[in-house]
Write an enzyme that holds these catalytic residues in place. Structure first.
Site, mmCIF file in Angstrom:
data_model
loop_
_atom_site.group_PDB
_atom_site.id
_atom_site.type_symbol
_atom_site.label_atom_id
_atom_site.label_comp_id
_atom_site.label_asym_id
_atom_site.label_seq_id
_atom_site.Cartn_x
_atom_site.Cartn_y
_atom_site.Cartn_z
ATOM 1 N N ALA A 162 -31.982 -31.910 30.815
ATOM 2 C CA ALA A 162 -33.297 -31.826 31.662
ATOM 3 C C ALA A 162 -32.584 -32.135 33.281
ATOM 4 O O ALA A 162 -33.360 -32.559 34.037
ATOM 5 C CB ALA A 162 -34.059 -32.964 31.424
ATOM 6 N N LYS A 233 -27.890 -25.976 23.781
ATOM 7 C CA LYS A 233 -27.086 -26.928 24.833
ATOM 8 C C LYS A 233 -25.710 -26.989 24.622
ATOM 9 O O LYS A 233 -24.800 -27.217 25.470
ATOM 10 C CB LYS A 233 -27.900 -28.146 24.834
ATOM 11 C CG LYS A 233 -29.345 -28.079 25.216
ATOM 12 C CD LYS A 233 -30.214 -29.308 25.125
ATOM 13 C CE LYS A 233 -31.505 -29.158 25.400
ATOM 14 N NZ LYS A 233 -32.146 -30.562 25.147
#
Length: 325
Positions: A162, A233
Site C-alpha cells: 500500500a 506482490k
C-alpha cells in the site's frame, strides 16, 4: 550623501508543465484526482510547476480537455466523454510541445498494463498501483524495464504494501551492495485482519462476511482468500531483487476450496460456512503448538517463493501484529 547600493532583482521562476492523464477513475482514481486538484495551487506557487490534468480514461469512455478544433468538432465540443482509445489518450497527454507527460494507471486492467512498454518507449512516465504489470508475463516485464532506457520513469511503489517504501528500500539496499537473504511478509491487510480475529469464538465464515461488509475485502472475497494477490506482490519483489520469477513459480496454497472457487459470487457467499471446519482445524493445530495462524509470503535467497497459511510460534514477530498490520 549615502553610499549607493544595488539590489539584485530575482529572476522569475520559469513555469514548468507536467501533463497528467489518469486511467481508472474508480475508488483509488477518484481520490487521486481530488489530491491532484488540491495540490495544483501549492505546486504552482512553491515549485513553479503547472500540474495540468489533460484527461481521464474509464472502462469504456475517456474525457479529454483539449483545444483541438478538429477533434472537438467531431465530438461536439471539448471536455466531454468520448469513446475509449488508450493510444489516442496517451498521444493527447504527451502533446507535441516537449512537455513532461505522466500517465497514472489506477486500474487493475491487464490490457492497460500491456501498453506500458510502448508508452515508456515514447517518453511518457508511468506511475501505477496496478500489480498486473509487475507480476504478469515475464517478457512484458522485461520490455517495460528495457523501455525505460528512453529516460521515462516507471514507478510502482504502491503495488506492494500500500505504498510503504518497500520496493524503493529494497532497490536502495541492493544498489549499495547488500545481499537479499530472505523475505518474509504479511502482504494482505485483509488476511492479516482475518487471522488476528480468528480465535475460535466466531466461525471463520462470519469473520469473512464482516470483513466484506466493512469493505476490507475485494468485492469478491475469494480474490483475497485465494492468496493470488499476495503472490503477485511477492513476484514483484522477487523480480526487483533480480530473480526472473513468474506466478507459476510461486508455491501458492489458498484458503478457497475448489468447490467454492467455481461458484457464482452470490452462491459462494451463501456457502462460506464450508470454510469453517478446515479453518477450525488449522486453528486447533496452532493452539496445540502454542502458536498462531498467520498468512505469510516467503522468498528465500535461492529464489524459492511460497504463499500459505502457517503456524508460527508465539515469539515470532508476526504473532504480535494487530488487525490489519
Amino acid at each position: 550623501m549615502p553610499p549607493s547600493c544595488s539590489f539584485a532583482v530575482p529572476t522569475p521562476r520559469r513555469q514548468r508543465v507536467l501533463a497528467v492523464g489518469v486511467i481508472g477513475p474508480g475508488r483509488v482514481g477518484s481520490a487521486l484526482l481530488e489530491q491532484l486538484r488540491a495540490a495544483q495551487p501549492r505546486l504552482a506557487r512553491d515549485s513553479g510547476l503547472e500540474l495540468r490534468l489533460c484527461g481521464v480514461v474509464a472502462s469504456r469512455r475517456m474525457w479529454l480537455d483539449c483545444d483541438d478544433a478538429e477533434l472537438n468538432g467531431r465530438h461536439g465540443g471539448a471536455q466531454i466523454w468520448r469513446p475509449n482509445d488508450l493510444d489516442a489518450f496517451a498521444e493527447h497527454v504527451r502533446g507535441n510541445d516537449g512537455r513532461h507527460a505522466l500517465l497514472i494507471d489506477c486500474s487493475a486492467n491487464d490490457e492497460v498494463a500491456a501498453h506500458y512498454p510502448r508508452w515508456l518507449a515514447a517518453g511518457l512516465h508511468v506511475v501505477t498501483p496496478n500489480k498486473l504489470a509487475g507480476s504478469g508475463p515475464l517478457p512484458r516485464w522485461q520490455a517495460i524495464r528495457a523501455a525505460c532506457a528512453s529516460g521515462a520513469r516507471f514507478r510502482y511503489e504502491a503495488t506492494v504494501c500500500a505504498g510503504l517504501p518497500v520496493v524503493q528500500t529494497l532497490r536502495d539496499l541492493l544498489d549499495t551492495g547488500d545481499e537479499l537473504l530472505a523475505v518474509d511478509g504479511m502482504f494482505s491487510g485483509t488476511l492479516a485482519w482475518l487471522c488476528n480475529r480468528h480465535d475460535g469464538r466466531q466461525p471463520f465464515s462470519t469473520l469473512v462476511r464482516e470483513a466484506h461488509a466493512l469493505g476490507y475485502t475485494e468485492p469478491d472475497p475469494r480474490d483475497d482468500l485465494s492468496g493470488l494477490d499476495v503472490a503477485r506482490k511477492l513476484v514483484i519483489l522477487a523480480r526487483e531483487a533480480g530473480w526472473p520469477l513468474s506466478l507459476e513459480d510461486v508455491d501458492l496454497e489458498g484458503l478457497v476450496p475448489p468447490a467454492l472457487a467455481a461458484l457464482p459470487l452470490d452462491e459462494c457467499m451463501q456457502r462460506l460456512d464450508e470454510l469453517d471446519a478446515p479453518m477450525a482445524a488449522k486453528l486447533a493445530e496452532a493452539h496445540a503448538a502454542g502458536g498462531v495462524l498467520r498468512h505469510v509470503a516467503r522468498l528465500d535467497r535461492h529464489g524459492r517463493a511460497s504463499v500459505r497459511l502457517l503456524v508460527l510460534p508465539a515469539t515470532h514477530a508476526f504473532a504480535h501484529t494487530r488487525l490489519t498490520d
